[in-house]
Enzyme design. Structure first.
Site, PDB file in Angstrom:
ATOM      1  N   GLU A 185     -30.396  39.794  -1.818  1.00 48.18           N
ATOM      2  CA  GLU A 185     -29.434  38.697  -2.003  1.00 48.18           C
ATOM      3  C   GLU A 185     -28.184  38.941  -1.174  1.00 48.18           C
ATOM      4  O   GLU A 185     -27.878  40.078  -0.809  1.00 48.18           O
ATOM      5  CB  GLU A 185     -29.023  38.618  -3.482  1.00 48.18           C
ATOM      6  CG  GLU A 185     -29.661  37.488  -4.246  1.00 48.18           C
ATOM      7  CD  GLU A 185     -29.264  36.092  -3.766  1.00 48.18           C
ATOM      8  OE1 GLU A 185     -28.665  35.940  -2.686  1.00 48.18           O
ATOM      9  OE2 GLU A 185     -29.567  35.129  -4.478  1.00 48.18           O
ATOM     10  N   ASP A 186     -27.462  37.878  -0.908  1.00 49.74           N
ATOM     11  CA  ASP A 186     -26.173  38.046  -0.233  1.00 49.74           C
ATOM     12  C   ASP A 186     -25.063  38.334  -1.232  1.00 49.74           C
ATOM     13  O   ASP A 186     -24.188  39.151  -0.965  1.00 49.74           O
ATOM     14  CB  ASP A 186     -25.816  36.822   0.638  1.00 49.74           C
ATOM     15  CG  ASP A 186     -25.879  35.512  -0.129  1.00 49.74           C
ATOM     16  OD1 ASP A 186     -26.605  35.439  -1.151  1.00 49.74           O
ATOM     17  OD2 ASP A 186     -25.203  34.560   0.276  1.00 49.74           O
ATOM     18  N   ASP A 204     -22.764  36.630  -8.157  1.00 51.06           N
ATOM     19  CA  ASP A 204     -21.490  36.038  -8.566  1.00 51.06           C
ATOM     20  C   ASP A 204     -21.482  35.950 -10.104  1.00 51.06           C
ATOM     21  O   ASP A 204     -21.221  36.941 -10.780  1.00 51.06           O
ATOM     22  CB  ASP A 204     -21.413  34.675  -7.863  1.00 51.06           C
ATOM     23  CG  ASP A 204     -20.063  34.016  -7.965  1.00 51.06           C
ATOM     24  OD1 ASP A 204     -19.062  34.707  -8.065  1.00 51.06           O
ATOM     25  OD2 ASP A 204     -20.019  32.765  -7.954  1.00 51.06           O
ATOM     26  N   PHE A 245     -13.055  33.297  -2.205  1.00 49.54           N
ATOM     27  CA  PHE A 245     -14.154  32.493  -1.670  1.00 49.54           C
ATOM     28  C   PHE A 245     -14.518  33.047  -0.303  1.00 49.54           C
ATOM     29  O   PHE A 245     -13.759  32.918   0.655  1.00 49.54           O
ATOM     30  CB  PHE A 245     -13.791  31.008  -1.578  1.00 49.54           C
ATOM     31  CG  PHE A 245     -15.021  30.176  -1.424  1.00 49.54           C
ATOM     32  CD1 PHE A 245     -15.504  29.844  -0.165  1.00 49.54           C
ATOM     33  CD2 PHE A 245     -15.733  29.784  -2.542  1.00 49.54           C
ATOM     34  CE1 PHE A 245     -16.682  29.111  -0.017  1.00 49.54           C
ATOM     35  CE2 PHE A 245     -16.908  29.056  -2.406  1.00 49.54           C
ATOM     36  CZ  PHE A 245     -17.383  28.721  -1.143  1.00 49.54           C
ATOM     37  N   ARG A 271     -22.096  30.165   8.256  1.00 48.01           N
ATOM     38  CA  ARG A 271     -23.120  31.206   8.066  1.00 48.01           C
ATOM     39  C   ARG A 271     -23.256  32.115   9.277  1.00 48.01           C
ATOM     40  O   ARG A 271     -23.654  33.262   9.154  1.00 48.01           O
ATOM     41  CB  ARG A 271     -24.486  30.567   7.761  1.00 48.01           C
ATOM     42  CG  ARG A 271     -24.553  29.832   6.422  1.00 48.01           C
ATOM     43  CD  ARG A 271     -25.999  29.560   6.061  1.00 48.01           C
ATOM     44  NE  ARG A 271     -26.191  28.523   5.070  1.00 48.01           N
ATOM     45  CZ  ARG A 271     -26.259  28.719   3.744  1.00 48.01           C
ATOM     46  NH1 ARG A 271     -26.117  29.919   3.264  1.00 48.01           N
ATOM     47  NH2 ARG A 271     -26.474  27.714   2.922  1.00 48.01           N
TER      48      ARG A 271
HETATM   49  C1  PRP Z   1     -25.660  31.927  -3.766  1.00 43.69           C
HETATM   50  C2  PRP Z   1     -26.219  33.332  -3.590  1.00 43.69           C
HETATM   51  C3  PRP Z   1     -26.985  33.565  -4.866  1.00 43.69           C
HETATM   52  C4  PRP Z   1     -26.187  32.789  -5.877  1.00 43.69           C
HETATM   53  C5  PRP Z   1     -25.293  33.741  -6.616  1.00 43.69           C
HETATM   54  O1  PRP Z   1     -26.611  31.008  -3.339  1.00 43.69           O
HETATM   55  O2  PRP Z   1     -27.045  33.430  -2.455  1.00 43.69           O
HETATM   56  O3  PRP Z   1     -28.309  33.083  -4.790  1.00 43.69           O
HETATM   57  O4  PRP Z   1     -25.412  31.824  -5.171  1.00 43.69           O
HETATM   58  O5  PRP Z   1     -24.511  33.075  -7.566  1.00 43.69           O
HETATM   59  P1  PRP Z   1     -24.653  33.327  -9.126  1.00 43.69           P
HETATM   60  O6  PRP Z   1     -24.600  34.799  -9.359  1.00 43.69           O
HETATM   61  O7  PRP Z   1     -23.435  32.622  -9.706  1.00 43.69           O
HETATM   62  O8  PRP Z   1     -25.926  32.697  -9.598  1.00 43.69           O
HETATM   63  P2  PRP Z   1     -26.296  29.445  -3.121  1.00 43.69           P
HETATM   64  O9  PRP Z   1     -26.691  28.733  -4.366  1.00 43.69           O
HETATM   65  O10 PRP Z   1     -24.883  29.276  -2.647  1.00 43.69           O
HETATM   66  O11 PRP Z   1     -27.342  29.021  -1.998  1.00 43.69           O
HETATM   67  P3  PRP Z   1     -27.502  29.536  -0.482  1.00 43.69           P
HETATM   68  O12 PRP Z   1     -27.938  30.987  -0.565  1.00 43.69           O
HETATM   69  O13 PRP Z   1     -28.568  28.670   0.094  1.00 43.69           O
HETATM   70  O14 PRP Z   1     -26.176  29.392   0.229  1.00 43.69           O
END
Ligand code: PRP
Length: 181
Positions: free
Chosen positions: A101-102, A105, A154, A167
């Protein structure tokens, strides 16, 4: 210019590169001689993922797969609901799985996803995340490989977006408030 929307560089290209290498070495040690399915959570993780896979030594028998969960849309706040939009191509039954994961949160996405993959009878399911924002946590998530713990800014770049933009920035930056307010 995307750079003009960045308030501050939080993690430079060099810092990220060094840390990804360290994570790759730790993963290589832990899974030496094993088969490992690396699961990329689209789309934010894709940049980290492609660097991480090349930092894992050839003593690990790596295969790649991709999954996509419902996103927050264009907003900056999680809706709390998770759905799988694109599932893995192959079964993970009996396999070691490392979810990449990136960012973790609120923990909502990863809590759901890790449980979902464990229920498929994987041999093990672990998590590697580039960024971890523990201040924002609503649901407990165990992070096995953590790149950086970051404060509640952010952040964008190195795969992370705001409304699908930024990105391709090679670093992690803090987005100027006026862009998303
Ligand atoms: C982001 C990130 C995780 C998630 C984390 O994805 O890549 O999957 O949010 O947040 P959380 O811990 O509050 O669940 P996003 O929904 O922004 O989609 P993306 O990766 O396509 O940008």
């Amino acid at each position: 210019m995307l750079h003009n929307d960045v308030k501050k560089v939080l993690l430079s290209e060099e810092e990220i590169k060094k840390r990804v290498q360290e994570l790759g070495e730790a993963i290589s040690q832990d899974y030496k001689g094993e088969e490992l399915v690396l699961v990329c959570v689209l789309k934010g993780a894709v940049v980290f993922y492609t660097d991480l896979i090349r930092a894992i030594g050839n003593d690990v028998d790596v295969s790649l797969d991709f999954i996509s969960c419902s996103s927050y849309g264009n907003g900056t706040v999680s809706s709390g609901e998770v759905r799988i939009m694109k599932d893995l191509d192959r079964s993970v039954e009996g396999k070691h799985v490392l979810v990449v994961e990136d960012i973790v949160d609120t923990g909502t996405t990863l809590h759901y996803l890790l449980d979902n993959l464990k229920a498929r009878q994987a041999k093990s399911v672990k998590l590697a995340t580039l960024l971890n924002k523990p201040e924002r946590r609503k649901v407990d998530v165990h992070v096995d490989y953590n790149g950086f713990t970051v404060p509640d800014y952010f952040v964008i770049g190195y795969g992370l977006d705001y409304a699908e933009r930024y990105r391709q920035l090679p670093y992690i930056g803090i987005l100027k408030e006026e862009i998303y307010q």
